[in-house]
Design an enzyme around this catalytic site. Structure first.
Site, short mmCIF file in Angstrom:
data_model
loop_
_atom_site.label_atom_id
_atom_site.label_comp_id
_atom_site.label_asym_id
_atom_site.label_seq_id
_atom_site.Cartn_x
_atom_site.Cartn_y
_atom_site.Cartn_z
CG HIS A 142 -2.07 -0.96 1.07
ND1 HIS A 142 -2.77 -1.46 2.14
CD2 HIS A 142 -2.63 -1.53 -0.04
CE1 HIS A 142 -3.71 -2.28 1.71
NE2 HIS A 142 -3.64 -2.34 0.39
CB CYS A 143 3.47 2.54 2.21
SG CYS A 143 4.22 1.00 2.79
#
Length: 399
Positions: A142-143
């Site tokens: 996600h990051c």
């Protein structure tokens, strides 16, 4: 330091450097001075002795941060000019080792392999200002959502790059021979059968750790010449061992102490960081390294004045003994004998071959001498001794 006739501190020597009054000589010059006037007068006369070595140092590499693209990436695998780099650090931090071959290298499948390009060559290309192709793949988070990234990088554009070598400046090393009937391809070079040649890898009287054999002045934090720039000793190197047999003057007969060193890759010179290829063995990197020895007393002066005639190494068979871990030698020889071009092994005259460059070692010692004389480099007080060095404190000799 006891009752020495001459006693100086590093700070006192640094003050003389600042004033332009320090007497700085190379290790070669110190050999002559000690021979002519003795260690006490040499210690009074000389403040710093400079050393140097230029040789393949396989345990070398570089930590690099190549910067985040957009969208960001957490690199899982990375290649620089087709050479794998280790990516198990952080998102865009990598380490490339000097001996890592290109991924498509045939290695020794066609023997002997040529190993034309590897990690040491990548590091050299970066220091030389060349563009290097970077490819990274990732599994995506996600990051860090990006899964692939390719770009051209230069050393100038990298956010961070340091040379960090786990094992450099080996204190002495074997003289290698081959007692078998076939040619051997080794990290000590090509060894001809029936002791057809004897290869050695140390600069002798210029070699840094042989001029301070008990590491009384070299420690964690010592500032050095590394790859053409100023670097530092950061710890003992891998395979470091001070508990070895020595001459009565303190010189080890066998491989002994090693150093872990670090410096800013962006400040280095491609002349002193050179990718190398070793037929039938692999790729590596030749590194220029020099250490200043502060002459604190006559004991340090005595060690710094050791000549090639007083420095010895063992002759080891790389055909059977070395690969099988057999601790045996076929005699000891001085570096004066090795540099003469021939030695005697098993009653046979054998030509000697250096795999390190004494000419470049001398050049490093001269460069380091110039830096110090011009006040461009001060000496550093170690923050701690190299492990094992604390077992050998200063002890004045009885007169």
């Amino acid at each position: 330091m006891g009752e020495f006739k001459v006693q100086k501190s590093i700070e006192e020597i640094n003050e003389k450097i600042r004033r332009g009054e320090a007497v700085v000589v190379t290790a070669e010059e110190m050999v002559r001075i000690v021979k002519e006037v003795g260690p006490v007068e040499a210690a009074r006369e000389v403040d710093v002795v400079t050393t140097g070595t230029f040789s393949p140092m396989c345990s070398s590499g570089a930590f690099i941060n190549f910067g985040h693209p957009v969208p960001t990436i957490k690199a899982y695998r990375v290649w620089l000019n087709g050479v794998p780099a280790y990516a198990g650090l952080a998102a865009v931090d990598i380490y490339i080792g000097a001996t890592e071959p290109a991924e498509d290298d045939p290695l020794n499948k066609v023997f002997p392999g040529e190993f034309r390009y590897g990690g040491g060559h990548v590091i050299h290309d970066l220091v030389a200002g060349k563009k290097v192709h970077l490819r990274a793949i990732a599994y995506g988070t996600h990051c860090y959502p990006r899964k692939e990234y390719e770009t051209e990088i230069t050393l100038k554009d990298l956010p961070y790059a340091v040379l960090c070598n786990p094992r450099n400046a080996y204190q002495n090393y074997n003289c290698a021979i081959n007692l078998s009937e076939k040619t051997l391809y080794t990290y000590m070079g090509i060894l001809r059968p029936h002791a057809g040649n004897a290869n050695y890898a140390t600069a002798g009287q210029l070699s840094p750790l042989l001029k301070d054999p008990y590491l009384k002045t070299i420690g964690i934090g010592t500032r050095i010449f590394l790859g053409g720039a100023k670097g530092y000793v950061i710890y003992a190197g891998t395979q470091h061992n001070m508990n070895v047999k020595r001459t009565d003057k303190g010189v080890p007969f066998t491989p002994a102490a090693t150093l872990m060193v670090l410096g800013n890759l962006k400040e280095m010179d491609p002349r002193w960081v050179v990718g190398t290829s070793h037929l039938g063995y692999g790729c590596s990197m030749a590194v220029g390294l020099g250490i200043p020895i502060p002459i604190l007393n006559e004991e340090v002066a005595r060690y710094a004045g050791l000549s090639d005639e007083e420095i010895f190494t063992q002759i080891v068979d790389y055909a059977y003994d070395y690969p099988n871990g057999i601790k045996r030698n076929y005699g000891v020889v001085s570096y004066a004998e090795l540099k003469s071009g021939k030695i005697k092994v098993l009653d046979k005259e054998v030509p000697t071959v250096p795999i390190s460059s004494y000419v470049r070692a001398r050049e490093i010692a001269e460069i380091l001498k110039g830096w110090i004389k011009r006040g461009e480099m001060l000496l550093t007080e170690p923050v701690a001794p190299i492990p094992g060095a604390e077992l050998f404190p200063f002890r004045p000799r009885k007169q």
